[in-house]
Design a protein around this motif. Structure first.
Motif, mmCIF file in Angstrom:
data_model
loop_
_atom_site.group_PDB
_atom_site.id
_atom_site.type_symbol
_atom_site.label_atom_id
_atom_site.label_comp_id
_atom_site.label_asym_id
_atom_site.label_seq_id
_atom_site.Cartn_x
_atom_site.Cartn_y
_atom_site.Cartn_z
ATOM 1 N N ASP A 145 0.852 -1.187 0.000
ATOM 2 C CA ASP A 145 0.000 0.000 0.000
ATOM 3 C C ASP A 145 0.895 1.247 0.000
ATOM 4 O OD1 ASP A 145 -1.841 2.012 0.405
ATOM 5 O OD2 ASP A 145 -2.875 1.026 2.068
ATOM 6 N N THR A 146 0.945 1.943 -1.112
ATOM 7 C CA THR A 146 1.813 3.119 -1.229
ATOM 8 C C THR A 146 1.335 4.290 -0.374
ATOM 9 O OG1 THR A 146 0.596 3.815 -3.197
ATOM 10 C CG2 THR A 146 2.582 2.489 -3.544
ATOM 11 N N ASN A 147 0.136 4.188 0.162
ATOM 12 C CA ASN A 147 -0.366 5.224 1.070
ATOM 13 C C ASN A 147 -0.013 4.937 2.526
ATOM 14 O OD1 ASN A 147 -1.700 6.925 -0.824
ATOM 15 N ND2 ASN A 147 -3.335 5.407 -0.981
ATOM 16 N N ARG A 148 0.689 3.818 2.737
ATOM 17 C CA ARG A 148 1.029 3.443 4.110
ATOM 18 C C ARG A 148 2.487 3.003 4.208
ATOM 19 N NH1 ARG A 148 -2.879 -0.831 6.502
ATOM 20 N NH2 ARG A 148 -1.992 -0.031 8.450
ATOM 21 N N LEU A 149 3.377 3.885 3.784
ATOM 22 C CA LEU A 149 4.807 3.660 3.946
ATOM 23 C C LEU A 149 5.236 4.357 5.242
ATOM 24 C CD1 LEU A 149 6.166 4.331 0.333
ATOM 25 C CD2 LEU A 149 5.378 2.166 1.320
ATOM 26 N N TYR A 150 5.809 3.593 6.152
ATOM 27 C CA TYR A 150 6.201 4.134 7.456
ATOM 28 C C TYR A 150 7.722 4.097 7.589
ATOM 29 C CZ TYR A 150 1.271 3.095 8.271
ATOM 30 O OH TYR A 150 -0.097 3.032 8.161
ATOM 31 N N LEU A 151 8.287 5.197 8.107
ATOM 32 C CA LEU A 151 9.734 5.333 8.199
ATOM 33 C C LEU A 151 10.165 5.523 9.648
ATOM 34 C CD1 LEU A 151 12.550 5.841 6.846
ATOM 35 C CD2 LEU A 151 11.888 8.255 6.686
#
Length: 398
Positions: A145-151
Protein backbone atom coordinates in the motif's frame (compact mmCIF):
# COMPACT_ATOMS: atom_id res chain seq x y z
CA UNK A 1 46.28 -41.65 -1.25
CA UNK A 2 47.92 -38.31 -2.12
CA UNK A 3 45.47 -37.73 -4.97
CA UNK A 4 42.53 -38.56 -2.68
CA UNK A 5 43.75 -36.05 -0.09
CA UNK A 6 44.09 -33.30 -2.71
CA UNK A 7 40.62 -34.05 -4.08
CA UNK A 8 39.15 -33.90 -0.58
CA UNK A 9 40.69 -30.45 0.04
CA UNK A 10 39.40 -29.21 -3.31
CA UNK A 11 35.86 -30.38 -2.50
CA UNK A 12 35.91 -28.75 0.92
CA UNK A 13 37.22 -25.54 -0.62
CA UNK A 14 34.49 -25.51 -3.25
CA UNK A 15 31.84 -26.05 -0.58
CA UNK A 16 33.26 -23.16 1.44
CA UNK A 17 33.28 -20.85 -1.56
CA UNK A 18 29.73 -21.88 -2.46
CA UNK A 19 28.55 -21.17 1.08
CA UNK A 20 30.17 -17.72 1.18
CA UNK A 21 28.75 -16.92 -2.24
CA UNK A 22 25.25 -17.83 -1.07
CA UNK A 23 25.61 -15.61 1.96
CA UNK A 24 26.52 -12.68 -0.28
CA UNK A 25 24.09 -13.22 -3.12
CA UNK A 26 20.86 -14.01 -1.22
CA UNK A 27 18.27 -14.83 -0.53
CA UNK A 28 20.13 -16.09 2.54
CA UNK A 29 19.25 -17.55 5.89
CA UNK A 30 16.19 -16.21 7.76
CA UNK A 31 18.20 -14.63 10.58
CA UNK A 32 15.90 -13.34 13.30
CA UNK A 33 12.96 -14.68 11.31
CA UNK A 34 13.85 -12.28 8.49
CA UNK A 35 14.83 -13.25 4.98
CA UNK A 36 18.28 -12.00 4.01
CA UNK A 37 18.60 -10.34 0.63
CA UNK A 38 21.09 -8.29 -1.40
CA UNK A 39 19.75 -5.34 -3.41
CA UNK A 40 21.67 -4.25 -6.49
CA UNK A 41 21.20 -0.48 -6.65
CA UNK A 42 23.33 -0.11 -9.77
CA UNK A 43 26.62 1.67 -10.37
CA UNK A 44 28.37 -1.14 -8.54
CA UNK A 45 26.59 -0.57 -5.22
CA UNK A 46 24.93 -3.53 -3.55
CA UNK A 47 23.09 -3.21 -0.27
CA UNK A 48 22.26 -6.06 2.12
CA UNK A 49 18.82 -5.91 3.71
CA UNK A 50 16.43 -8.03 5.74
CA UNK A 51 12.83 -8.59 4.75
CA UNK A 52 9.73 -9.79 6.58
CA UNK A 53 6.48 -10.51 4.78
CA UNK A 54 3.09 -10.34 6.48
CA UNK A 55 1.87 -13.77 7.64
CA UNK A 56 -0.48 -15.40 5.15
CA UNK A 57 0.54 -12.93 2.47
CA UNK A 58 -2.19 -12.48 -0.14
CA UNK A 59 -1.34 -10.57 -3.30
CA UNK A 60 -4.95 -9.41 -3.50
CA UNK A 61 -4.48 -7.44 -0.26
CA UNK A 62 -2.51 -4.22 0.12
CA UNK A 63 -0.09 -4.15 3.05
CA UNK A 64 1.89 -1.33 4.68
CA UNK A 65 5.69 -1.24 4.61
CA UNK A 66 7.93 -0.26 7.52
CA UNK A 67 11.42 0.99 6.62
CA UNK A 68 13.99 0.86 9.44
CA UNK A 69 17.33 2.75 9.34
CA UNK A 70 19.93 1.42 11.81
CA UNK A 71 22.57 3.30 13.83
CA UNK A 72 26.30 3.64 13.18
CA UNK A 73 27.22 0.65 15.32
CA UNK A 74 25.25 -1.66 13.05
CA UNK A 75 26.94 -0.66 9.78
CA UNK A 76 28.65 -3.36 7.72
CA UNK A 77 27.95 -5.98 5.08
CA UNK A 78 27.13 -9.02 7.22
CA UNK A 79 23.38 -8.42 6.86
CA UNK A 80 22.89 -9.25 10.52
CA UNK A 81 24.01 -6.41 12.75
CA UNK A 82 21.22 -4.06 11.71
CA UNK A 83 18.58 -6.33 13.25
CA UNK A 84 20.65 -8.02 15.95
CA UNK A 85 19.23 -5.72 18.66
CA UNK A 86 17.83 -2.23 19.35
CA UNK A 87 14.62 -2.51 17.30
CA UNK A 88 12.52 -3.01 20.42
CA UNK A 89 13.80 -6.54 21.06
CA UNK A 90 16.73 -8.08 22.91
CA UNK A 91 17.09 -10.78 20.28
CA UNK A 92 17.47 -10.56 16.50
CA UNK A 93 14.27 -9.18 14.98
CA UNK A 94 12.08 -6.16 15.60
CA UNK A 95 9.08 -5.05 17.62
CA UNK A 96 7.21 -4.60 14.33
CA UNK A 97 7.62 -8.24 13.36
CA UNK A 98 6.92 -10.20 16.53
CA UNK A 99 4.20 -12.80 16.05
CA UNK A 100 1.82 -10.90 18.33
CA UNK A 101 2.26 -7.58 16.54
CA UNK A 102 2.14 -9.09 13.05
CA UNK A 103 -1.17 -10.70 13.99
CA UNK A 104 -2.54 -7.25 14.91
CA UNK A 105 -0.75 -5.24 12.24
CA UNK A 106 0.30 -7.42 9.27
CA UNK A 107 3.04 -5.55 7.45
CA UNK A 108 6.13 -5.75 5.29
CA UNK A 109 9.33 -4.76 7.07
CA UNK A 110 12.77 -4.02 5.67
CA UNK A 111 16.06 -3.24 7.42
CA UNK A 112 18.75 -2.18 4.92
CA UNK A 113 22.41 -2.11 6.00
CA UNK A 114 24.91 0.55 5.02
CA UNK A 115 28.58 -0.43 4.78
CA UNK A 116 30.09 2.89 5.89
CA UNK A 117 28.80 4.76 8.98
CA UNK A 118 30.50 7.99 7.88
CA UNK A 119 28.18 8.35 4.90
CA UNK A 120 25.24 6.43 6.26
CA UNK A 121 21.84 7.86 5.46
CA UNK A 122 23.23 11.27 4.51
CA UNK A 123 21.82 13.45 1.73
CA UNK A 124 23.09 12.36 -1.66
CA UNK A 125 24.73 9.18 -0.30
CA UNK A 126 24.55 5.88 -2.17
CA UNK A 127 22.91 4.05 0.78
CA UNK A 128 20.06 6.58 1.04
CA UNK A 129 19.52 6.57 -2.73
CA UNK A 130 19.51 2.76 -2.63
CA UNK A 131 16.76 2.77 0.03
CA UNK A 132 14.47 4.78 -2.25
CA UNK A 133 15.18 2.45 -5.17
CA UNK A 134 14.58 -0.57 -2.93
CA UNK A 135 11.15 0.74 -1.91
CA UNK A 136 10.19 1.12 -5.57
CA UNK A 137 11.45 -2.39 -6.37
CA UNK A 138 9.48 -3.95 -3.51
CA UNK A 139 6.31 -2.13 -4.59
CA UNK A 140 6.74 -3.82 -7.98
CA UNK A 141 7.41 -7.23 -6.44
CA UNK A 142 4.76 -7.30 -3.72
CA UNK A 143 1.31 -5.91 -2.99
CA UNK A 144 2.31 -2.87 -0.93
CA UNK A 145 0.00 0.00 0.00
CA UNK A 146 1.81 3.12 -1.23
CA UNK A 147 -0.37 5.22 1.07
CA UNK A 148 1.03 3.44 4.11
CA UNK A 149 4.81 3.66 3.95
CA UNK A 150 6.20 4.13 7.46
CA UNK A 151 9.73 5.33 8.20
CA UNK A 152 11.73 4.96 11.42
CA UNK A 153 15.37 5.12 12.45
CA UNK A 154 17.64 5.55 15.45
CA UNK A 155 20.76 7.64 16.03
CA UNK A 156 22.25 8.25 12.57
CA UNK A 157 19.14 6.45 11.36
CA UNK A 158 17.14 9.15 13.15
CA UNK A 159 19.10 11.74 11.18
CA UNK A 160 18.44 9.77 8.00
CA UNK A 161 14.74 9.75 8.81
CA UNK A 162 14.69 13.57 8.80
CA UNK A 163 16.75 13.67 5.57
CA UNK A 164 14.32 11.36 3.75
CA UNK A 165 11.37 13.41 4.99
CA UNK A 166 12.93 16.66 3.78
CA UNK A 167 13.80 15.25 0.36
CA UNK A 168 10.63 13.15 -0.05
CA UNK A 169 7.87 14.92 1.92
CA UNK A 170 5.02 13.19 0.07
CA UNK A 171 6.33 9.64 0.30
CA UNK A 172 5.80 8.53 3.89
CA UNK A 173 2.53 8.37 5.81
CA UNK A 174 4.27 8.57 9.20
CA UNK A 175 7.76 8.78 10.67
CA UNK A 176 9.32 7.81 14.01
CA UNK A 177 12.84 9.27 14.48
CA UNK A 178 14.72 8.35 17.66
CA UNK A 179 17.72 10.19 19.13
CA UNK A 180 18.04 12.13 15.90
CA UNK A 181 18.41 15.64 14.55
CA UNK A 182 17.88 17.50 11.29
CA UNK A 183 17.91 20.76 9.38
CA UNK A 184 15.29 22.89 11.11
CA UNK A 185 15.24 25.38 8.24
CA UNK A 186 13.64 22.66 6.11
CA UNK A 187 10.97 21.66 8.65
CA UNK A 188 8.19 23.40 6.72
CA UNK A 189 8.62 20.88 3.88
CA UNK A 190 7.33 17.98 5.96
CA UNK A 191 5.66 19.72 8.91
CA UNK A 192 2.29 18.11 8.19
CA UNK A 193 3.65 14.55 8.07
CA UNK A 194 2.48 12.63 11.19
CA UNK A 195 5.63 12.24 13.28
CA UNK A 196 6.45 10.95 16.73
CA UNK A 197 9.99 11.67 17.93
CA UNK A 198 11.78 10.17 20.95
CA UNK A 199 14.95 11.36 22.71
CA UNK A 200 16.79 11.07 26.02
CA UNK A 201 17.51 14.31 27.87
CA UNK A 202 20.94 13.01 28.95
CA UNK A 203 22.03 11.99 25.42
CA UNK A 204 25.74 12.68 24.94
CA UNK A 205 25.99 11.28 21.38
CA UNK A 206 23.32 13.42 19.71
CA UNK A 207 22.21 16.26 21.92
CA UNK A 208 18.54 16.34 22.86
CA UNK A 209 18.35 19.80 21.29
CA UNK A 210 18.37 18.00 17.94
CA UNK A 211 14.85 16.68 18.53
CA UNK A 212 13.60 19.64 20.55
CA UNK A 213 14.54 22.14 17.86
CA UNK A 214 13.06 20.08 15.04
CA UNK A 215 9.79 19.58 16.88
CA UNK A 216 9.63 23.32 17.60
CA UNK A 217 10.31 24.11 13.94
CA UNK A 218 7.60 21.71 12.74
CA UNK A 219 5.06 23.24 15.12
CA UNK A 220 6.02 26.73 14.07
CA UNK A 221 5.33 25.65 10.47
CA UNK A 222 1.84 24.44 11.40
CA UNK A 223 2.56 20.77 12.12
CA UNK A 224 1.42 18.76 15.11
CA UNK A 225 4.21 16.25 15.80
CA UNK A 226 4.31 14.16 18.94
CA UNK A 227 7.40 14.19 21.11
CA UNK A 228 8.48 12.00 24.01
CA UNK A 229 11.55 12.90 26.03
CA UNK A 230 12.97 10.69 28.76
CA UNK A 231 14.33 12.96 31.55
CA UNK A 232 16.95 10.41 32.62
CA UNK A 233 17.39 8.78 29.23
CA UNK A 234 20.78 8.47 27.56
CA UNK A 235 21.38 7.88 23.83
CA UNK A 236 19.99 4.35 23.68
CA UNK A 237 16.35 4.88 24.65
CA UNK A 238 15.17 2.74 21.73
CA UNK A 239 14.03 -0.39 23.55
CA UNK A 240 11.49 1.39 25.76
CA UNK A 241 10.58 3.83 22.99
CA UNK A 242 9.76 1.12 20.45
CA UNK A 243 7.76 -0.68 23.12
CA UNK A 244 5.54 2.32 23.88
CA UNK A 245 2.09 0.65 23.84
CA UNK A 246 0.44 3.37 21.74
CA UNK A 247 3.17 3.57 19.10
CA UNK A 248 2.19 0.78 16.71
CA UNK A 249 -1.56 1.51 16.82
CA UNK A 250 -0.82 5.19 16.17
CA UNK A 251 1.57 4.47 13.32
CA UNK A 252 -0.69 1.96 11.58
CA UNK A 253 -3.60 4.40 11.71
CA UNK A 254 -1.78 6.91 9.49
CA UNK A 255 -2.52 7.26 5.79
CA UNK A 256 -0.82 9.42 3.20
CA UNK A 257 -2.67 12.69 2.83
CA UNK A 258 -4.03 12.69 6.38
CA UNK A 259 -2.25 15.02 8.78
CA UNK A 260 -2.90 12.77 11.76
CA UNK A 261 -5.55 10.09 12.08
CA UNK A 262 -4.81 9.01 15.63
CA UNK A 263 -8.47 9.23 16.53
CA UNK A 264 -9.33 6.84 13.72
CA UNK A 265 -7.40 4.15 15.56
CA UNK A 266 -9.06 4.93 18.85
CA UNK A 267 -5.65 5.64 20.36
CA UNK A 268 -5.72 8.37 23.03
CA UNK A 269 -2.50 10.21 22.20
CA UNK A 270 -2.16 13.31 24.41
CA UNK A 271 -0.78 16.46 22.81
CA UNK A 272 2.19 17.89 24.66
CA UNK A 273 2.23 21.63 24.99
CA UNK A 274 5.90 22.58 25.01
CA UNK A 275 7.83 22.74 21.78
CA UNK A 276 11.11 22.21 23.54
CA UNK A 277 10.21 18.81 24.89
CA UNK A 278 11.50 19.63 28.33
CA UNK A 279 7.98 19.89 28.00
CA UNK A 280 7.82 18.10 31.18
CA UNK A 281 4.23 17.24 30.78
CA UNK A 282 4.43 16.87 27.06
CA UNK A 283 7.38 14.59 26.78
CA UNK A 284 6.44 12.31 29.61
CA UNK A 285 2.73 12.43 29.02
CA UNK A 286 3.00 11.74 25.33
CA UNK A 287 3.83 8.12 25.87
CA UNK A 288 2.73 5.37 28.17
CA UNK A 289 6.29 4.52 29.00
CA UNK A 290 7.36 7.99 30.02
CA UNK A 291 4.07 8.52 31.80
CA UNK A 292 4.54 5.34 33.75
CA UNK A 293 7.99 6.42 34.82
CA UNK A 294 6.73 9.78 35.98
CA UNK A 295 3.88 8.20 37.89
CA UNK A 296 6.24 5.83 39.60
CA UNK A 297 8.44 8.69 40.64
CA UNK A 298 5.49 10.58 42.05
CA UNK A 299 4.25 7.55 43.92
CA UNK A 300 7.69 6.90 45.29
CA UNK A 301 7.94 10.44 46.60
CA UNK A 302 4.50 10.24 48.12
CA UNK A 303 5.28 6.90 49.63
CA UNK A 304 8.45 8.20 51.20
CA UNK A 305 6.62 11.16 52.64
CA UNK A 306 3.78 9.00 53.87
CA UNK A 307 6.16 6.58 55.50
CA UNK A 308 8.07 9.33 57.18
CA UNK A 309 4.86 10.92 58.35
CA UNK A 310 3.52 7.71 59.74
CA UNK A 311 6.79 6.87 61.36
CA UNK A 312 7.13 10.32 62.86
CA UNK A 313 3.60 10.34 64.18
CA UNK A 314 3.48 6.86 65.56
CA UNK A 315 7.04 6.03 66.42
CA UNK A 316 8.46 9.43 67.14
CA UNK A 317 6.42 12.14 68.84
CA UNK A 318 3.34 10.19 69.76
CA UNK A 319 5.45 7.23 70.78
CA UNK A 320 7.68 9.18 73.12
CA UNK A 321 5.01 11.43 74.58
CA UNK A 322 2.10 9.07 74.43
CA UNK A 323 3.91 6.15 75.95
CA UNK A 324 5.35 8.28 78.73
CA UNK A 325 1.92 9.68 79.45
CA UNK A 326 0.37 6.28 79.43
CA UNK A 327 3.05 4.97 81.74
CA UNK A 328 2.58 7.86 84.12
CA UNK A 329 -1.13 7.17 84.21
CA UNK A 330 -0.45 3.53 84.89
CA UNK A 331 1.96 4.47 87.65
CA UNK A 332 -0.54 6.64 89.44
CA UNK A 333 -3.11 3.95 89.14
CA UNK A 334 -0.79 1.47 90.76
CA UNK A 335 -0.89 3.31 94.09
CA UNK A 336 -3.62 5.05 95.97
CA UNK A 337 -6.36 6.45 93.83
CA UNK A 338 -6.31 9.65 95.86
CA UNK A 339 -3.02 10.65 94.39
CA UNK A 340 -3.95 9.91 90.80
CA UNK A 341 -5.03 13.38 89.83
CA UNK A 342 -2.38 15.07 91.92
CA UNK A 343 0.25 12.76 90.55
CA UNK A 344 -0.66 13.50 86.94
CA UNK A 345 -0.87 17.21 87.51
CA UNK A 346 1.55 17.77 90.35
CA UNK A 347 4.79 16.96 88.61
CA UNK A 348 4.30 15.95 85.04
CA UNK A 349 7.91 16.86 84.43
CA UNK A 350 9.37 15.06 87.40
CA UNK A 351 6.95 12.22 87.17
CA UNK A 352 7.51 11.94 83.44
CA UNK A 353 11.28 12.05 83.81
CA UNK A 354 11.39 9.37 86.45
CA UNK A 355 8.28 7.69 85.23
CA UNK A 356 9.71 6.82 81.87
CA UNK A 357 12.52 4.64 83.18
CA UNK A 358 10.30 3.55 86.06
CA UNK A 359 7.67 2.39 83.63
CA UNK A 360 10.25 0.29 81.87
CA UNK A 361 11.32 -1.38 85.10
CA UNK A 362 7.92 -2.04 86.32
CA UNK A 363 5.16 0.34 87.78
CA UNK A 364 6.13 0.42 91.44
CA UNK A 365 8.84 3.01 90.88
CA UNK A 366 6.45 5.10 88.92
CA UNK A 367 3.93 4.80 91.66
CA UNK A 368 6.39 5.84 94.40
CA UNK A 369 7.49 8.83 92.32
CA UNK A 370 3.94 9.87 91.80
CA UNK A 371 3.16 9.68 95.53
CA UNK A 372 6.32 11.44 96.58
CA UNK A 373 5.86 14.26 94.15
CA UNK A 374 2.12 14.64 94.51
CA UNK A 375 1.59 14.42 98.32
CA UNK A 376 4.67 15.13 100.51
CA UNK A 377 2.84 14.66 103.86
CA UNK A 378 1.32 11.37 102.92
CA UNK A 379 4.67 10.25 101.61
CA UNK A 380 6.40 11.21 104.87
CA UNK A 381 3.80 9.38 106.97
CA UNK A 382 4.14 6.27 104.89
CA UNK A 383 7.91 6.52 105.16
CA UNK A 384 7.83 6.74 108.97
CA UNK A 385 5.34 3.92 109.15
CA UNK A 386 7.65 1.77 107.03
CA UNK A 387 10.61 2.54 109.35
CA UNK A 388 8.56 1.67 112.46
CA UNK A 389 7.44 -1.63 110.94
CA UNK A 390 11.02 -2.43 110.01
CA UNK A 391 12.25 -1.79 113.58
CA UNK A 392 9.45 -3.89 115.03
CA UNK A 393 10.30 -6.77 112.75
CA UNK A 394 13.97 -6.49 113.70
CA UNK A 395 13.19 -6.65 117.42
CA UNK A 396 11.00 -9.72 116.89
CA UNK A 397 13.80 -11.48 115.02
CA UNK A 398 16.08 -10.84 117.94
Amino acid sequence: MKRFTISLFVCVGLLFVARVGAAQNGPTDPYGGMEGRIFDAGAGFKMPYRLVRPPGYNAATKYPLVVFLHGSGESGTDNRLQISKNVGTNTPGSVFTTAANLAKFPTFFIAPQTPDPTIAWTSGSKPLAAVLKLITALEAEFSIDTNRLYLTGLSIGGRGTFVLLIENPGLFAAAVPMSGEGDTTMASKFAKVPLWAFHGAMDTAINVAGSRNMIAAMRAAGGHPLYTEYPNGMHDIWFMAYNTPELLPWMNAQRLGLEDSSTDAGVPIPRDGGADGAAGGGGAGATGTAGATGAAGTMGAAGATGAAGTSGAAGGSAGATGVAGATGAAGTTGAAGTTGVAGSTGAAGAGGGSGAPGATGGGSSGCACALGAGSPRVGLGIGLLAIALALTARRRRR
